[in-house]
Scaffold this motif. Structure first.
Motif, PDB file in Angstrom:
ATOM      1  N   ALA A 306       0.816  -1.226   0.000  1.00 48.61           N
ATOM      2  CA  ALA A 306       0.000   0.000   0.000  1.00 48.61           C
ATOM      3  C   ALA A 306       0.841   1.264   0.000  1.00 48.61           C
ATOM      4  CB  ALA A 306      -0.935  -0.012   1.204  1.00 48.61           C
ATOM      5  N   ASP A 307       1.914   1.303   0.810  1.00 45.80           N
ATOM      6  CA  ASP A 307       2.709   2.538   0.868  1.00 45.80           C
ATOM      7  C   ASP A 307       3.460   2.777  -0.443  1.00 45.80           C
ATOM      8  OD1 ASP A 307       4.186   0.303   1.376  1.00 45.80           O
ATOM      9  OD2 ASP A 307       5.553   1.258   2.806  1.00 45.80           O
ATOM     10  N   THR A 310       0.825   4.070  -2.892  1.00 46.20           N
ATOM     11  CA  THR A 310       0.518   5.482  -2.597  1.00 46.20           C
ATOM     12  C   THR A 310       1.614   6.392  -3.146  1.00 46.20           C
ATOM     13  OG1 THR A 310      -0.608   4.789  -0.587  1.00 46.20           O
ATOM     14  CG2 THR A 310      -0.005   7.105  -0.743  1.00 46.20           C
ATOM     15  N   GLN A 356     -11.061   2.646   1.818  1.00 43.17           N
ATOM     16  CA  GLN A 356      -9.649   2.759   1.406  1.00 43.17           C
ATOM     17  C   GLN A 356      -8.869   3.592   2.416  1.00 43.17           C
ATOM     18  OE1 GLN A 356      -8.129   1.227  -0.950  1.00 43.17           O
ATOM     19  NE2 GLN A 356      -9.823   0.390  -2.140  1.00 43.17           N
ATOM     20  N   PRO A 357      -7.531   3.337   2.535  1.00 46.72           N
ATOM     21  CA  PRO A 357      -6.714   4.129   3.477  1.00 46.72           C
ATOM     22  C   PRO A 357      -6.752   5.620   3.139  1.00 46.72           C
ATOM     23  CG  PRO A 357      -5.483   2.239   2.639  1.00 46.72           C
ATOM     24  CD  PRO A 357      -6.748   2.313   1.841  1.00 46.72           C
TER      25      PRO A 357
END
Length: 931
Positions: A306-307, A310, A356-357
């Protein structure tokens, strides 16, 4: 420690001093303060005097490192020590660098190849830079070849020294642009990229991380190095870093860190804070080398952490921001789904999905903003998905516009805010789309008529939803109405809007509501400032009176000032990327802060203006518009005149070249006329001599008598033979033409030889018969020609014997008359030509003065040129006729002289000489004519 220091200072044997330094090294970790205070001076002295022994130098450097460095073993650290430790290292560093020669000496020692000297030297210098970075940087910068010596560490074959050299350069290049430039121009980029490749790119270890950190130091906020990096084609070498496989499961922590730093390095090159030109060139280079395509592959890949996802979205955002070519490419990217969907739609689905984050949703919003930044084509495509004519009635595919509307009216306040800001960016600086968006109709519920998007936004606003939702909708409305009078009219057309705004501004609410009040004041101010007074009830003056009565001007200005004074406003104004610590802080958009700055002052002025000032301002605006229209008109006229002037210049050039050609033609014709005049004068002289000769012999001709009848008979016979000869010649020509036709027909029939054998043989027989006839005719013609020549000789004899001189005198008289007539004509033609030449020169002058009559002048010149050529041709023809006459006369004279001699008439020697001279002159004249 004291005893050991004394031994180091006083022992004469090297072994004793070495043992003492080794002992100090062993004590230096535990008794750092004591060793540092007592032994530092002695250790520096050892470095200066015992350079020949690498072992003692190595011990001394290690001891100094232990004293100065703060990197203590974990077990030795206690909770109350860190601050004291920091102070110790900094103080000892200050003592060491007080004498600049110590740092210079250390640089010299780092040059040594011996591992036991070089490695501790590198570690000690790194520690000095950590403690007192700027001071040590300055000393290294002013020392000769200081930075270059340290760059050699990257080329060391021993990995330990090379890796520590990277760490040393990290500390050396921190916040020092001068050293960063020197390191970059010492080929640092090439060496670091080679190390990264050798270590396995993103799969490499901590060495790759250190190299990437050093590259960041060299490139961040350093325009010179960024340009050097781009010009050196190093951007192309970054592409392999992002080649990730299909199986993205189980990434190591080091790989995640490496990829994160690699993405940050790309962002450093295309950061919005860089000069626009540099950023644009880097963006284009990234597209052409395929780096953007590679990043989009990661964006659409599955299983990416994820990071990293992003950070990839943020990186792609800045690579496409403001670059039309990259934005167009991004619009064409499809996600690998079934059916394929545009990447923009997939990302927007994440943005309006509350599961979602938060950081991912912020990244998607930033990506959408960057896609629309200075991209009118992209803005138009997004808005077109909302318009009635383009909405997919089947509902099979979800469009970007539908997702934004769904987010705008969902129950999640963060989705409301993100969708409102995204839609505001689709309208940014685009008045056409602001007007088109007014056409959007929404179906709110079954059975109810559709409502416009503008109406629905104001409805939600008045329902008292969450602060974040209202702030987002107010920002959208302010962006939509600004600089669009039609949208303002639509907004004012709803009678509930103005009372709602005045009610919100007039109330005294808590701190949370102050932001909403400020935005309501801004929206009301926009409705006044961009009001075109088309609605009678909501004219500018009436709205101002309403503010004065319900709110008060000072109170209105104070509420308007709440926006720019807000802390979250200041944060958003700093950089384009939306970065918020928590969803609650998500209130302002960067582009909106620019709009507030632009409008706050003008709205304040507009509120205080009287109706007279408004009228004056409108008059001034109208005057300015008229002035602009006049300026635009004159610009257009000037542009047209420039084009006409350019065309006229081209015409002048073409006419000048034509004029030059005509002048050259005239000059040539004048010279030809002069030649004809000279020839004419020569012929006139010759004719004069011939006439005198004929007169002198006329008496002699009269003495010899012969029958006139016989002469006339012979003449008739001669004419008859001539006619026969011409007839035969005509027949011969006819036969020749028949033969030529037959030959050509033979050639044509050669291609179809097999199909036409019979016709070919017949043609050949006929051709051979004609050839025989032709040979017979030619022999007859030759015989007849011989007879004709014989008769001509007899005729000339008779003419010589003829006593009457009438024919001779008649011929010479006719010749003289012709000559006089020719001379008169030539003189007249010469006069005409001179006048024409004069007219041509006058016309040349008129060409320069009168451009409009240029084309007609050319036509006149061309007509006169054709006349001249015709007249010259006529004069040539007349002269040729004259020459033929002269040649005939000359032949007759020579024949007469021969006959006179045959008849026994005495011919004087002078006459012979004279006739010989005349014959020579005639021959010369004939040769000249032939030439």
């Amino acid at each position: 420690i004291q005893k050991l220091c004394d031994r180091v200072a006083s022992s004469t044997l090297l072994d004793d001093r070495r043992d003492a330094v080794r002992a100090l090294k062993s004590l230096s970790k535990k008794y750092r303060l004591e060793v540092g205070i007592q032994a530092m001076e002695h250790l520096i002295h050892v470095l200066q005097t015992d350079r020949s022994d690498s072992e003692i130098i190595g011990y001394a450097l290690d001891t100094l490192y232990n004293v100065i460095s703060n990197d203590l073993e974990e077990e030795e650290q206690e909770e109350n020590l860190p601050k004291q430790v920091d102070n110790l290292g900094s103080q000892f560093t200050e003592i060491f660098i007080k004498q600049q020669e110590n740092v210079t000496l250390l640089l010299t020692l780092v040059e040594e190849f011996d591992f036991h000297v070089r490695w501790p030297g590198v570690k000690l210098l790194t520690s000095l830079l950590k403690q007192q970075g700027p001071q040590v940087q300055q000393i290294i910068l002013v020392s000769p070849m200081g930075v270059s010596r340290l760059m050699d560490l990257l080329a060391d074959s021993r990995e330990v020294i090379r890796n520590d050299g990277v760490l040393l350069l990290q500390q050396l290049t921190k916040s020092n642009a001068a050293i960063q430039k020197i390191v970059a121009f010492e080929n640092a980029f090439e060496r670091l990229l080679d190390i990264i490749t050798e270590e396995g790119n993103s799969d490499g270890g901590i060495v790759v991380e250190d190299c990437l950190l050093l590259l960041q130091n060299l490139l961040k906020n350093n325009n010179s190095n960024q340009n050097f990096f781009k010009e050196g084609s190093y951007i192309q070498r970054m592409k392999p870093w992002f080649e990730v496989g299909d199986d993205n499961c189980g990434w190591s922590a080091q790989k995640v860190t490496n990829l994160h730093l690699m993405l940050q390095l790309v962002r450093v090159l295309v950061s919005p804070t860089n000069p626009p030109g540099a950023t644009s060139s880097c963006q284009k280079a990234m597209f052409h080398c395929g780096l953007l395509q590679q990043l989009c592959t990661i964006l659409m890949a599955t299983g990416v952490p994820a990071d990293i996802l992003t950070e990839t979205i943020n990186t792609v955002s800045e690579v496409i921001r403001g670059c039309q070519m990259n934005q167009d490419y991004f619009a064409s990217v499809n996600a690998p789904s079934n059916p394929p969907r545009p990447a923009i739609v997939v990302l927007l689905m994440s943005m309006v999905n509350e599961r979602q984050p938060f950081v991912l949703r912020c990244a998607v919003l930033y990506c959408f903003q960057c896609f629309l930044y200075k991209n009118q084509k992209g803005q138009g495509e997004i808005v077109s998905t909302l318009l009635p004519s383009t909405i997919d009635a089947t509902g099979n595919s979800v469009s970007a516009g539908q997702l934004l509307c769904g987010g705008l009216f969902s129950t999640d306040s963060l989705s409301n805010w993100c969708a409102a800001v995204a839609l505001a960016h689709a309208l940014q600086e685009n008045a056409t789309l602001k007007e088109q968006l007014l056409r959007v109709q929404l179906a709110t519920s079954i059975g109810n008529p559709p409502v416009s998007l503008l109406q629905q936004c104001t409805n939600i606003l008045s329902q008292g939803s969450k602060v974040q939702t209202r702030v987002g909708l107010l920002m959208l409305l302010c962006t939509w109405l600004s600089n669009c009078s039609i949208a303002v009219t639509h907004f004012l057309h709803n009678p509930a809007n103005i009372p709602f705004l005045t009610g919100q501004i007039a109330e005294n609410l808590g701190e949370e509501e102050q932001l909403v009040q400020g935005l309501c004041a801004l929206l009301l101010g926009i409705s006044i400032y961009y009001n075109d007074n088309s609605l009678e009830n909501y004219r500018k003056e009436k709205l101002k009176q309403l503010i004065e009565k319900r709110i008060g001007r000072e109170n209105f200005i104070e509420k308007l000032g709440f926006i720019s004074k807000h802390e979250l406003y200041s944060r958003a104004a700093q950089k384009p990327q939306p970065s918020f610590s928590s969803p609650d802080h998500m209130m302002f958009d960067h582009e909106f802060t620019k709009l507030v700055k632009e409008l706050e002052g003008v709205i304040s002025k507009a509120i205080y203006k009287s109706s007279e000032e408004d009228k004056k301002e409108e008059e001034v605006k109208k005057t300015l518009e008229q002035h602009d229209n006049i300026v635009t008109h004159y610009k257009k006229v000037i542009r047209e005149q420039d084009q006409e002037l350019e065309e006229l210049k081209q015409r002048i050039n073409s006419l000048t070249s034509q004029n030059e050609q005509l002048q050259a033609t005239v000059t040539q014709q004048v010279s030809q006329i002069q030649q004809h005049k000279d020839q004419y004068n020569l012929l006139k002289v010759q004719l004069g001599k011939d006439t005198q000769h004929h007169n002198s012999h006329s008496d002699t001709f009269q003495m010899n008598g012969i029958q006139v009848e016989e002469v006339s008979k012979l003449k008739e016979e001669l004419e008859e033979w001539k006619n026969k000869h011409e007839l035969l010649q005509g027949q011969l020509r006819e036969k020749d033409s028949v033969i030529e036709k037959l030959k050509s027909s033979q050639l044509e029939m050669g291609t179809t030889e097999q199909s036409s054998q019979t016709s070919k043989s017949g043609g050949l027989e006929h051709s051979s018969e004609l050839q025989k006839e032709l040979e017979m005719l030619r022999s007859q013609i030759q015989l007849q020609s011989a007879e004709i020549s014989k008769l001509q000789v007899e005729n000339q004899k008779l003419l010589v014997m003829n006593t009457t001189a009438d024919p001779v005198s008649g011929d010479s008289g006719a010749t003289a008359a012709n000559s006089a007539e020719l001379e008169g004509r030539l003189q007249q033609e010469i006069r005409e030509l001179k006048s024409e030449v004069k007219a041509l020169s006058e016309e040349k002058e008129s060409l320069k003065q009168h451009l409009d009559s240029s084309s007609s002048t050319v036509a006149i010149l061309q007509d006169e040129k054709s006349k001249l050529q015709q007249e010259v041709a006529e004069s040539k023809k007349e002269q040729d006729d004259l020459l033929v006459l002269l040649a005939d006369q000359d032949q007759k004279l020579s024949a007469l002289k021969i006959k006179l001699k045959d008849l026994g008439v005495p011919v004087e020697d002078e006459d012979d000489i004279e006739s010989g001279d005349q014959g020579d002159e005639d021959e010369d004249g004939d040769e000249e004519e032939q030439d």
